[in-house]
Design a protein around this motif. Structure first.
Motif, PDB file in Angstrom:
ATOM      1  N   LEU A  30       0.808  -1.198  -0.007  1.00 51.71           N
ATOM      2  CA  LEU A  30       0.093  -0.141   0.167  1.00 51.71           C
ATOM      3  C   LEU A  30       0.867   1.246  -0.013  1.00 51.71           C
ATOM      4  CD1 LEU A  30      -3.227   0.428  -0.109  1.00 51.71           C
ATOM      5  CD2 LEU A  30      -3.079   0.813   2.488  1.00 51.71           C
ATOM      6  N   ALA A  31       1.957   1.016   0.746  1.00 53.60           N
ATOM      7  CA  ALA A  31       3.095   2.331   0.821  1.00 53.60           C
ATOM      8  C   ALA A  31       3.472   2.610  -0.742  1.00 53.60           C
ATOM      9  CB  ALA A  31       4.109   2.026   1.607  1.00 53.60           C
ATOM     10  N   ALA A  32       3.697   1.395  -1.395  1.00 51.17           N
ATOM     11  CA  ALA A  32       4.306   1.626  -2.833  1.00 51.17           C
ATOM     12  C   ALA A  32       3.232   1.999  -3.557  1.00 51.17           C
ATOM     13  CB  ALA A  32       4.742   0.068  -3.321  1.00 51.17           C
ATOM     14  N   ALA A  33       2.030   1.664  -3.205  1.00 53.01           N
ATOM     15  CA  ALA A  33       0.915   2.244  -4.356  1.00 53.01           C
ATOM     16  C   ALA A  33       0.843   3.953  -3.959  1.00 53.01           C
ATOM     17  CB  ALA A  33      -0.272   1.647  -3.965  1.00 53.01           C
ATOM     18  N   ALA A  34       0.697   4.076  -2.742  1.00 49.12           N
ATOM     19  CA  ALA A  34       0.813   5.746  -2.377  1.00 49.12           C
ATOM     20  C   ALA A  34       2.049   6.331  -3.144  1.00 49.12           C
ATOM     21  CB  ALA A  34       0.810   5.889  -0.964  1.00 49.12           C
ATOM     22  N   GLU A  35       3.251   5.598  -3.297  1.00 50.94           N
ATOM     23  CA  GLU A  35       4.088   6.658  -3.862  1.00 50.94           C
ATOM     24  C   GLU A  35       4.199   6.728  -5.396  1.00 50.94           C
ATOM     25  OE1 GLU A  35       9.120   6.333  -4.370  1.00 50.94           O
ATOM     26  OE2 GLU A  35       7.903   4.717  -3.191  1.00 50.94           O
ATOM     27  N   THR A  36       3.537   5.326  -5.794  1.00 54.23           N
ATOM     28  CA  THR A  36       3.298   5.421  -7.414  1.00 54.23           C
ATOM     29  C   THR A  36       2.236   6.519  -7.755  1.00 54.23           C
ATOM     30  OG1 THR A  36       3.642   2.885  -7.473  1.00 54.23           O
ATOM     31  CG2 THR A  36       2.464   3.615  -9.289  1.00 54.23           C
ATOM     32  N   VAL A  37       1.127   6.482  -6.987  1.00 51.01           N
ATOM     33  CA  VAL A  37       0.122   7.476  -7.271  1.00 51.01           C
ATOM     34  C   VAL A  37       0.646   8.708  -7.061  1.00 51.01           C
ATOM     35  CG1 VAL A  37      -2.023   8.318  -6.294  1.00 51.01           C
ATOM     36  CG2 VAL A  37      -1.830   5.974  -6.280  1.00 51.01           C
ATOM     37  N   ARG A  38       1.486   9.070  -6.244  1.00 52.25           N
ATOM     38  CA  ARG A  38       2.062  10.432  -6.014  1.00 52.25           C
ATOM     39  C   ARG A  38       2.771  11.070  -7.500  1.00 52.25           C
ATOM     40  NH1 ARG A  38       3.190   9.898  -1.155  1.00 52.25           N
ATOM     41  NH2 ARG A  38       5.214   8.966  -1.490  1.00 52.25           N
ATOM     42  N   ASN A  39       3.606  10.077  -8.019  1.00 49.47           N
ATOM     43  CA  ASN A  39       4.314  10.126  -9.093  1.00 49.47           C
ATOM     44  C   ASN A  39       3.518  10.137 -10.130  1.00 49.47           C
ATOM     45  OD1 ASN A  39       6.992  10.051  -7.322  1.00 49.47           O
ATOM     46  ND2 ASN A  39       7.081   7.897  -7.795  1.00 49.47           N
TER      47      ASN A  39
END
Length: 224
Positions: free
Chosen positions: A48-57
């Protein structure tokens, strides 16, 4: 000629788990990039943390808007973040970096499109911006709208107008007619012998080639 059987059982939404790279991970669609397809598990904190970073980028467009596979990955991350956080608002807050609720909602809906449509997005045949508008409509209308894009080269503006008309209560047929499209019309290329026999059979029966094709497809569906 009998009436074609309705395909009410056709799924008009995502058939696979949220975050799974079903299309992105298919070598037949994305080639060697399939090995790099990210999986987002809404129940796994690290994922989920990786998803948040991907969404931000993704929201900051750090890669570019011509990479269709990357856009599907961003959409998957949006959907996983919504599922993991419980709402669009919470997902936007988790992503931070100026990510809006509207952005999250639009792309999460793209991830929820059925596989048959997402496949054409990954192959660049349906623009992701057009897919966002296709995802706005519900049910089987989204299939007709997507196929209209493929068969008639609709612009994103036309797709947006048709989607808005459908959501305002117009039938998909009427909405597409306003864009100069008659859903159900498709040009086929057949082997010469198949073309010859199709025309011969239609002539003998006193029906159109479309009637013959419709009956054959209906019979094939009955056997599934």
């Amino acid at each position: 000629m009998r009436e074609p059987r309705r395909r009410d059982e056709i799924g008009a939404g995502r058939e696979s788990p949220v975050g799974e790279p079903v299309i992105r991970g298919d070598p037949a669609v994305t080639g060697e990039r399939a090995q790099e397809a990210a999986r987002f598990d809404p129940d796994d904190p690290e994922s989920l943390a990786a998803a948040a970073e991907t969404v931000r980028n993704f929201a900051n467009n750090t890669i570019g808007d011509e990479d269709y596979v990357y856009m599907l990955e961003g959409a998957a991350a949006c959907a996983a973040l919504v599922r993991g956080e419980g709402s669009y608002k919470a997902a936007a807050a988790r992503a931070d970096g100026g990510v809006t609720v509207s952005f999250i909602r639009k792309w999460a809906r793209v991830h929820d499109l059925p596989r048959a449509i997402r496949r054409h997005v990954a192959q660049g045949e349906i623009a992701p911006t057009a897919a966002k508008h296709i995802a706005r409509v519900r049910g089987e209308s989204r299939f007709l709208l997507a196929w209209a894009v493929l068969d008639n080269d609709l612009t994103v503006r036309q797709v947006r107008a048709a989607a808005s008309a459908i959501n305002n209560g117009e039938s998909v047929e009427a909405a597409l007619a306003e864009q100069g499209v008659h859903p159900g019309e498709v040009t086929l290329s057949l082997p010469m012998n198949a073309y010859r026999e199709l025309r011969r059979k239609a002539s003998i029966q006193g029906v159109t080639p479309s009637d013959i094709v419709t009956e054959a497809l209906d019979a094939a569906w009955d056997e599934e």
